[in-house]
Design a protein around this motif. Structure first.
Motif, mmCIF file in Angstrom:
data_model
loop_
_atom_site.group_PDB
_atom_site.id
_atom_site.type_symbol
_atom_site.label_atom_id
_atom_site.label_comp_id
_atom_site.label_asym_id
_atom_site.label_seq_id
_atom_site.Cartn_x
_atom_site.Cartn_y
_atom_site.Cartn_z
ATOM 1 N N ALA A 11 0.892 -1.241 0.088
ATOM 2 C CA ALA A 11 0.239 -0.002 0.003
ATOM 3 C C ALA A 11 0.911 1.313 0.200
ATOM 4 N N PHE A 12 1.906 1.231 0.740
ATOM 5 C CA PHE A 12 2.927 2.460 0.720
ATOM 6 C C PHE A 12 3.381 2.434 -0.361
ATOM 7 N N ALA A 13 3.922 1.459 -1.046
ATOM 8 C CA ALA A 13 4.482 1.640 -2.630
ATOM 9 C C ALA A 13 3.654 2.215 -3.462
ATOM 10 N N PHE A 26 8.545 14.237 1.160
ATOM 11 C CA PHE A 26 7.724 14.012 2.304
ATOM 12 C C PHE A 26 7.475 12.851 2.778
ATOM 13 N N ALA A 27 6.848 12.094 1.734
ATOM 14 C CA ALA A 27 6.109 10.645 1.959
ATOM 15 C C ALA A 27 7.235 9.727 2.402
ATOM 16 N N ALA A 28 8.598 9.807 1.702
ATOM 17 C CA ALA A 28 9.761 9.073 2.067
ATOM 18 C C ALA A 28 10.222 9.342 3.364
ATOM 19 N N ALA A 72 1.811 6.802 9.908
ATOM 20 C CA ALA A 72 2.659 7.092 8.753
ATOM 21 C C ALA A 72 1.947 7.251 7.341
ATOM 22 N N PHE A 73 0.947 6.275 7.044
ATOM 23 C CA PHE A 73 0.504 6.279 5.910
ATOM 24 C C PHE A 73 -0.480 7.467 5.726
ATOM 25 N N ALA A 74 -1.372 7.766 6.850
ATOM 26 C CA ALA A 74 -1.857 9.096 6.794
ATOM 27 C C ALA A 74 -1.277 10.243 6.813
ATOM 28 N N LEU A 75 -0.105 10.357 7.246
ATOM 29 C CA LEU A 75 0.833 11.544 7.272
ATOM 30 C C LEU A 75 1.266 11.619 5.837
ATOM 31 N N GLY A 79 0.201 14.977 3.023
ATOM 32 C CA GLY A 79 1.197 15.758 2.472
ATOM 33 C C GLY A 79 1.545 16.964 3.713
ATOM 34 N N PRO A 80 2.499 17.692 3.410
ATOM 35 C CA PRO A 80 3.003 18.549 4.416
ATOM 36 C C PRO A 80 2.252 19.836 4.641
ATOM 37 N N ALA A 81 1.263 20.217 3.568
ATOM 38 C CA ALA A 81 0.494 21.295 3.656
ATOM 39 C C ALA A 81 -0.559 21.028 4.815
ATOM 40 N N ARG A 82 -1.092 19.945 4.589
ATOM 41 C CA ARG A 82 -2.158 19.389 5.444
ATOM 42 C C ARG A 82 -1.749 19.161 6.780
ATOM 43 N N VAL A 83 -0.627 18.403 6.745
ATOM 44 C CA VAL A 83 -0.126 18.094 8.188
ATOM 45 C C VAL A 83 0.275 19.227 9.061
ATOM 46 N N SER A 84 0.962 20.332 8.470
ATOM 47 C CA SER A 84 1.086 21.548 9.091
ATOM 48 C C SER A 84 -0.056 22.300 9.631
ATOM 49 N N GLU A 85 -1.374 21.748 9.226
ATOM 50 C CA GLU A 85 -2.368 22.448 9.709
ATOM 51 C C GLU A 85 -3.046 21.860 10.899
ATOM 52 N N ILE A 86 -2.297 20.874 11.450
ATOM 53 C CA ILE A 86 -2.843 20.082 12.737
ATOM 54 C C ILE A 86 -2.405 21.013 13.852
#
Length: 128
Positions: A11-13, A26-28, A72-75, A79-86
């Motif tokens: 799934a991650f691949a 970012f995902a890596a 990890a999969f959710a982060l 992506g970085p833009a949405r994660v930074s909004e937490i």
């Protein structure tokens, strides 16, 4: 649980293949920071402290497959833009995850040139 781990890896691949180039870094980095670092800690600390093998460490397997991987999969998918909004932890999480990527970018001299890493001639991309 081995089959579940295999399916999560696939799934991650697939996620990495589906992401745009700018979000793959970012995902890596998420995969490296969350799965590799925390996964190793979850398995290795009990091995050294309590002399438990990774095959017998049920708690580490459950933690990895049901907590670390989904996080990890959710982060990575967000992506970085949405994660930074937490609230509160988002900007720090993105900064911590992307620290090594930013360090490589600066080391490659990306900030001193108008060329991006993709446009630099071979051998000047910052990769060994």
């Amino acid at each position: 649980y081995a089959l579940l781990g295999l399916l999560e890896g696939i799934a991650f691949a697939l996620l990495l293949m589906a992401l745009r180039q700018d979000r793959r870094a970012f995902a890596a980095a998420v995969q490296t920071r969350v799965l590799a670092v925390l996964g190793v800690l979850v398995f290795m600390v009990p091995m050294f402290v309590a002399d438990v093998t990774c095959y017998d460490n049920f708690a580490a397997q459950v933690t990895t497959y049901f907590i670390l991987f989904p996080v990890a999969f959710a982060l990575a998918a967000s992506g970085p833009a949405r994660v930074s909004e937490i609230p509160i932890v988002g900007p720090r999480a993105v900064g911590g995850i992307m620290a090594a990527v930013a360090w490589r970018w600066r080391r490659a001299g990306a900030g001193t040139s108008s060329l991006t890493l993709a446009e630099k001639p071979p051998g000047q991309d910052g990769c060994p």
